[in-house]
Scaffold this active site. Structure first.
Site, mmCIF file in Angstrom:
data_model
loop_
_atom_site.group_PDB
_atom_site.id
_atom_site.type_symbol
_atom_site.label_atom_id
_atom_site.label_comp_id
_atom_site.label_asym_id
_atom_site.label_seq_id
_atom_site.Cartn_x
_atom_site.Cartn_y
_atom_site.Cartn_z
ATOM 1 N N HIS A 105 11.183 4.797 -21.820
ATOM 2 C CA HIS A 105 12.463 4.122 -22.099
ATOM 3 C C HIS A 105 13.333 4.089 -20.853
ATOM 4 O O HIS A 105 13.205 4.931 -19.971
ATOM 5 C CB HIS A 105 13.215 4.855 -23.229
ATOM 6 C CG HIS A 105 13.611 6.259 -22.854
ATOM 7 N ND1 HIS A 105 12.740 7.314 -22.922
ATOM 8 C CD2 HIS A 105 14.773 6.763 -22.373
ATOM 9 C CE1 HIS A 105 13.343 8.410 -22.518
ATOM 10 N NE2 HIS A 105 14.581 8.109 -22.166
ATOM 11 N N ASP A 143 20.922 5.951 -18.934
ATOM 12 C CA ASP A 143 19.666 6.623 -18.679
ATOM 13 C C ASP A 143 18.944 5.720 -17.685
ATOM 14 O O ASP A 143 18.825 4.510 -17.914
ATOM 15 C CB ASP A 143 18.886 6.694 -20.010
ATOM 16 C CG ASP A 143 18.304 8.051 -20.290
ATOM 17 O OD1 ASP A 143 18.827 9.063 -19.793
ATOM 18 O OD2 ASP A 143 17.295 8.103 -21.032
ATOM 19 N N LYS A 187 21.871 8.510 -14.731
ATOM 20 C CA LYS A 187 21.375 9.888 -14.874
ATOM 21 C C LYS A 187 19.885 9.887 -15.200
ATOM 22 O O LYS A 187 19.349 8.868 -15.621
ATOM 23 C CB LYS A 187 22.152 10.623 -15.967
ATOM 24 C CG LYS A 187 21.968 10.009 -17.346
ATOM 25 C CD LYS A 187 22.788 10.744 -18.371
ATOM 26 C CE LYS A 187 22.767 10.027 -19.701
ATOM 27 N NZ LYS A 187 21.424 9.874 -20.279
ATOM 28 N N HIS A 241 8.677 9.274 -15.081
ATOM 29 C CA HIS A 241 9.627 10.313 -15.509
ATOM 30 C C HIS A 241 9.006 11.350 -16.460
ATOM 31 O O HIS A 241 8.249 11.006 -17.365
ATOM 32 C CB HIS A 241 10.856 9.677 -16.169
ATOM 33 C CG HIS A 241 11.985 10.625 -16.346
ATOM 34 N ND1 HIS A 241 12.355 11.129 -17.574
ATOM 35 C CD2 HIS A 241 12.804 11.204 -15.431
ATOM 36 C CE1 HIS A 241 13.374 11.958 -17.403
ATOM 37 N NE2 HIS A 241 13.668 12.024 -16.119
ATOM 38 N N HIS A 262 15.643 6.020 -15.611
ATOM 39 C CA HIS A 262 14.460 6.804 -15.262
ATOM 40 C C HIS A 262 13.487 6.040 -14.365
ATOM 41 O O HIS A 262 13.274 4.840 -14.556
ATOM 42 C CB HIS A 262 13.697 7.190 -16.537
ATOM 43 C CG HIS A 262 14.467 8.040 -17.492
ATOM 44 N ND1 HIS A 262 15.224 9.115 -17.102
ATOM 45 C CD2 HIS A 262 14.567 7.985 -18.851
ATOM 46 C CE1 HIS A 262 15.757 9.686 -18.175
ATOM 47 N NE2 HIS A 262 15.390 9.011 -19.246
ATOM 48 N N ASP A 266 25.305 5.602 -22.673
ATOM 49 C CA ASP A 266 23.956 5.037 -22.854
ATOM 50 C C ASP A 266 23.825 3.865 -23.833
ATOM 51 O O ASP A 266 22.893 3.827 -24.642
ATOM 52 C CB ASP A 266 22.971 6.147 -23.272
ATOM 53 C CG ASP A 266 22.803 7.200 -22.187
ATOM 54 O OD1 ASP A 266 23.520 7.131 -21.174
ATOM 55 O OD2 ASP A 266 21.954 8.090 -22.351
ATOM 56 N N CYS A 269 22.462 12.629 -25.899
ATOM 57 C CA CYS A 269 23.284 12.434 -24.698
ATOM 58 C C CYS A 269 24.783 12.496 -24.968
ATOM 59 O O CYS A 269 25.540 12.956 -24.118
ATOM 60 C CB CYS A 269 22.872 11.152 -23.992
ATOM 61 S SG CYS A 269 21.243 11.344 -23.227
HETATM 62 C C1 VGL Z 1 18.580 9.958 -24.762
HETATM 63 C C2 VGL Z 1 16.495 10.560 -25.506
HETATM 64 C C3 VGL Z 1 15.973 10.440 -24.247
HETATM 65 C C4 VGL Z 1 20.012 9.654 -25.092
HETATM 66 C C5 VGL Z 1 18.075 9.831 -23.480
HETATM 67 O O1 VGL Z 1 20.630 8.828 -24.394
HETATM 68 O O2 VGL Z 1 20.542 10.242 -26.062
HETATM 69 N N1 VGL Z 1 17.784 10.335 -25.761
HETATM 70 N N2 VGL Z 1 16.783 10.086 -23.229
HETATM 71 ZN ZN ZN Z 2 15.954 9.434 -21.317
#
Ligand code: VGL
Ligand code: ZN
Length: 192
Positions: free
Chosen positions: A78, A59, A104, A65, A61, A18, A143
């Site tokens: 985000h 990530d 994802k 979401h 979305h 990410d 994550c």
């Molecule tokens: C994540 C918060 C929401 C991450 C993803 O990549 O750690 N954190 N979505």
């Molecule tokens: Zn996320």
């Protein structure tokens, strides 16, 4: 405590979690996340030179979401698909080949903190004979933690690249706790 000597082998893959604009400079910016970019780039070069596959999770979305506050979730909006915020950071080094992008959290009604959740990651690793995964990126306490834990549960030897992760630390010490939990589960913290 322990002195480790090791080499990158044919059974190894790098997983970069990410490294997207929203987590570095955007709506969910993780403090000091930009500081690990050069460190991650060095690991990418290392695995590229060893001709090892490199997996970049993202990530990804939809606008509606479930994890977004406006939809009843806990996070600011985000990493909305195809937006600048969801793009990989421009300074992140992407290898020319042997690279895989794993999206994802793509369904409106499910969140996915693990790169294994609802993705092809496990199958892609297995069909390449990968037994050991080296995990870096953000966020240590979300994550990265869940991707590493997922890898452990799926039977991989997991190494966390401790100089190439950054955490959210919503509560003080969350990242340290996440790492300790991973070590208790069999992961090894390492810097190559
Ligand atoms: C994540 C918060 C929401 C991450 C993803 O990549 O750690 N954190 N979505
Ligand atoms: Zn996320």
């Amino acid at each position: 405590m322990a002195r480790l000597e090791m080499a990158i082998t044919e059974r190894d893959a790098l997983i970069v979690v990410d490294m997207q604009n929203d987590f570095i400079t955007g709506t969910l910016a993780v403090k000091d996340a930009e500081k690990i970019i050069p460190v991650i780039n060095r690991y990418v070069s290392l695995f590229e030179e060893a001709q090892r596959p490199i997996f970049f999770t993202r990530d990804w979305h939809p606008q509606n979401h479930i994890s977004f506050k406006e939809n009843g979730g806990v996070w600011p909006t985000h990493c909305v698909q195809k937006t600048e915020g969801a793009s990989f950071h421009p300074e992140l080094k992407m290898p020319k080949d042997n690279l895989f992008i794993i999206s994802k959290g793509t369904s409106p009604d499910f969140d996915a903190y693990s790169g294994f959740q609802g993705t092809m990651l496990d199958a892609l690793l297995k069909e390449r004979g990968i037994k050991r995964i080296f995990v870096c990126g953000i966020a240590t306490d979300y994550c990265v933690f869940h991707t590493a834990l997922g890898g452990i549960h799926l039977g991989y030897q997991v190494f966390v690249l401790t100089d190439a992760v950054k955490g959210v630390d919503l509560n003080l010490g969350d990242s340290q706790k996440a790492l300790q939990k991973l070590y208790q589960m069999g992961a090894v913290g390492i810097e190559l």
